[in-house]
Write an enzyme that holds these catalytic residues in place. Structure first.
Site, PDB file in Angstrom:
ATOM      1  N   ALA A 111     -10.165   8.241  38.859  1.00 46.23           N
ATOM      2  CA  ALA A 111     -10.778   7.098  38.183  1.00 46.23           C
ATOM      3  C   ALA A 111     -12.080   6.749  38.908  1.00 46.23           C
ATOM      4  O   ALA A 111     -12.253   7.093  40.079  1.00 46.23           O
ATOM      5  CB  ALA A 111      -9.841   5.898  38.153  1.00 46.23           C
ATOM      6  N   PHE A 112     -12.980   6.057  38.209  1.00 48.15           N
ATOM      7  CA  PHE A 112     -14.328   5.860  38.770  1.00 48.15           C
ATOM      8  C   PHE A 112     -14.319   5.041  40.046  1.00 48.15           C
ATOM      9  O   PHE A 112     -15.288   5.077  40.803  1.00 48.15           O
ATOM     10  CB  PHE A 112     -15.248   5.209  37.718  1.00 48.15           C
ATOM     11  CG  PHE A 112     -15.220   3.713  37.719  1.00 48.15           C
ATOM     12  CD1 PHE A 112     -14.243   3.006  37.052  1.00 48.15           C
ATOM     13  CD2 PHE A 112     -16.177   3.004  38.422  1.00 48.15           C
ATOM     14  CE1 PHE A 112     -14.212   1.625  37.076  1.00 48.15           C
ATOM     15  CE2 PHE A 112     -16.163   1.607  38.450  1.00 48.15           C
ATOM     16  CZ  PHE A 112     -15.173   0.919  37.777  1.00 48.15           C
ATOM     17  N   LYS A 113     -13.230   4.316  40.309  1.00 53.73           N
ATOM     18  CA  LYS A 113     -13.215   3.487  41.516  1.00 53.73           C
ATOM     19  C   LYS A 113     -13.357   4.319  42.787  1.00 53.73           C
ATOM     20  O   LYS A 113     -13.832   3.817  43.806  1.00 53.73           O
ATOM     21  CB  LYS A 113     -11.959   2.624  41.542  1.00 53.73           C
ATOM     22  CG  LYS A 113     -11.989   1.601  40.415  1.00 53.73           C
ATOM     23  CD  LYS A 113     -10.871   0.606  40.459  1.00 53.73           C
ATOM     24  CE  LYS A 113     -11.033  -0.460  39.395  1.00 53.73           C
ATOM     25  NZ  LYS A 113     -10.881   0.057  38.004  1.00 53.73           N
ATOM     26  N   ASP A 114     -12.991   5.602  42.719  1.00 50.00           N
ATOM     27  CA  ASP A 114     -13.200   6.477  43.880  1.00 50.00           C
ATOM     28  C   ASP A 114     -14.671   6.567  44.280  1.00 50.00           C
ATOM     29  O   ASP A 114     -14.984   6.759  45.456  1.00 50.00           O
ATOM     30  CB  ASP A 114     -12.739   7.908  43.562  1.00 50.00           C
ATOM     31  CG  ASP A 114     -11.229   8.016  43.425  1.00 50.00           C
ATOM     32  OD1 ASP A 114     -10.500   7.279  44.115  1.00 50.00           O
ATOM     33  OD2 ASP A 114     -10.772   8.876  42.629  1.00 50.00           O
ATOM     34  N   MET A 117     -15.079   3.476  46.400  1.00 46.57           N
ATOM     35  CA  MET A 117     -14.057   3.243  47.426  1.00 46.57           C
ATOM     36  C   MET A 117     -14.113   4.304  48.525  1.00 46.57           C
ATOM     37  O   MET A 117     -13.889   3.997  49.698  1.00 46.57           O
ATOM     38  CB  MET A 117     -12.686   3.235  46.750  1.00 46.57           C
ATOM     39  CG  MET A 117     -11.650   2.457  47.473  1.00 46.57           C
ATOM     40  SD  MET A 117     -11.869   0.665  47.370  1.00 46.57           S
ATOM     41  CE  MET A 117     -10.888   0.252  45.941  1.00 46.57           C
TER      42      MET A 117
END
Ligand SMILES: *Cc1c(COP(=O)(O)O)cnc(C)c1O
Length: 469
Positions: A111-114, A117
């Site tokens: 997911a794009f949060k990687d 993060m």
């Protein structure tokens, strides 16, 4: 570069101070005093840079308290083909004439949060090491944020993660992703309750200031400025891939929940990236679409927040939205304090209908909403016409994007997750399971490392106290 609070607090801080903090002391969010502007010469120099070096160029405009060589090394260590699957890191692919998908979901948790993060993990390790300090991250997740945080912090020196999630309520794939981590610094706490109970526990623990200080409790939620600024980079990367020269414009369509992702697009545009439109897409939880149509921001209670098939956008109150409103009302901290700390608290809404035309004209924002039926139709159509399977959130983005395409301006839809994360809806749409990346084969069968606890802040505190040294 100094940072201020959206609510007018007089203090100014540097990047590494706000890196490890959450909210500003007055409850506002941190923003740079002004947005650095990029000119034609900078764009020309940046076009064609590898992603990690582009990240360094952009971040160094915002970070002046980490030596340049160290920051460059952190960026190069973060954005590698091994971690993100391709050399481009955020590759663009053409869907139809004028419409592109920018893949942001090939990182460790799909997911794009990687994208942000992973950088945060390396920045935390660097800064904590430099200070000789430790940090214990306490969080609540219904899926994507928690796993992105755990994969970013696993094995990092000086950092531990205590991640609460609602017991038995995440998808089997999401549970397997998180609970299969065996790193000693990662603690999964499955709470016997719903996501709101997890959030209440995090709040209760954070409000116990003595406990918070003693055990060095911190967070990694989406209001962290470092996460936001990391996301600015892929707007530039998408722009360079979609255009052949720097006098061209593009638009972006962004599946939105907490307004973190699209806020990074707003920052990129404020820096001078030639962005025509920022298209905000919501699901049935349409708080933000309502705002951009009417100027009325009306938050919802948890009973008016629907559980949808694009669950990472199921929000009733957009935590990063305050940053955009600050710019919209002319960076007036007193007005922001009134809107967010008084109006919104007392009435659950505020009215900026007098300013909303400027959100479109001056800031490029337009919006739309997508429903479960739209998601299914968009997933089916994209599969049938292009042989591509997209996830449910990306489908919301694509559905809304199509209503806002302008001739001659490439529309870049941000792909925020891979379909395997939301397999049940893909099966409903297409009648078969989405493809699973090889590294996730059989993860549901791996041993799980998780502690089940009742929805009780005292027991969570006890667990933390017993595991912090
Ligand atoms: C978090 C998330 C979103 C929403 O992003 P915001 O920054 O909260 O607006 C959209 N899609 C997916 C897959 C996500 O994980």
């Amino acid at each position: 570069m100094l940072y201020l609070s959206t609510r007018g607090h007089p203090d100014r801080k540097r990047f590494c101070e706000i890196l490890l903090e959450g909210l500003a002391p007055d409850g506002g969010l941190y923003l740079p005093e002004s947005y650095p502007r990029v000119d034609a010469a900078m764009l020309a120099k940046w076009r064609g840079l590898p992603y990690a070096d582009l990240a360094f160029e952009i971040l160094s405009l915002y970070i002046d308290d980490i030596p340049a060589e160290d920051l460059r090394a952190i960026c190069r260590k973060t954005y590698t083909a091994e971690v993100f699957g391709t050399r481009e890191i955020a590759p663009l692919r053409k869907l139809e004439e004028g419409v592109f998908l920018e893949a942001l979901s090939n990182g460790p948790t799909l997911a794009f949060k990687d994208m942000a993060m992973q950088l945060l993990g390396n920045l935390f390790e660097y800064e904590l090491g430099r200070r000789g300090e430790e940090l214990n991250i306490l969080g609540a997740t219904s899926g994507d944020t928690g796993s992105a945080a755990e994969y970013a912090m696993r094995g990092k020196k000086g950092v531990r993660v205590f991640m609460t999630s609602p017991h038995g309520r995440m998808s089997p794939f999401q549970q397997a992703q998180m609970f299969s981590l065996q790193d000693a610094n990662i603690h999964n706490l499955a709470i016997e309750g719903v996501f709101d109970d997890c959030q209440d526990i995090v709040k209760a623990v954070s409000n116990d200031l003595a406990f918070k200080r003693k055990h060095r409790i911190g967070t990694v939620n989406s209001i962290n400025w470092a996460r936001l600024v990391a996301q600015v980079v892929y707007y530039f990367a998408g722009y360079f891939q979609a255009t052949s020269a720097n006098d061209r414009q593009v638009s972006f369509a962004v599946p939105s929940g907490n307004f973190g992702n699209i806020c990074a697009g707003h920052v990129a545009r404020m820096m001078g990236l030639p962005v025509a439109r920022l298209v905000l897409a919501t699901n049935e939880n349409d708080v933000l679409d309502e705002f951009f149509r009417t100027g009325i921001y009306r938050v919802r209670g948890s009973k008016d927040t629907y559980e949808t098939s694009s669950p990472s956008m199921d929000i009733s109150k957009a935590s990063n939205f305050e940053r955009f409103v600050f710019d919209l009302v002319g960076r007036d901290g007193a007005k922001l304090r009134y809107l967010f700390a008084e109006e919104l608290v007392a009435k659950g809404r505020f009215d900026l209908s007098g300013d909303i035309a400027r959100a479109r004209e001056q800031y490029g924002f337009v919006s739309g909403k997508s429903t479960h039926a739209d998601r299914l139709a968009t997933i089916r159509d994209t599969h049938a016409r292009f042989g591509t399977v997209i996830d449910t959130h990306t489908a919301d983005g694509l559905k809304v994007a199509r209503a806002h395409v302008q001739a001659g301006i490439p529309m870049i839809v941000l792909e925020t997750a891979l379909p395997i994360k939301f397999a049940a809806t893909i099966v409903e749409a297409l009648g078969h399971e989405p493809e699973r990346p090889a590294k996730f084969a059989g993860i549901e069968g791996l041993p799980k490392r998780v502690t089940v606890l009742p929805a009780d802040a005292a027991q969570v505190k006890q667990f933390i106290a017993a595991h912090v040294s």
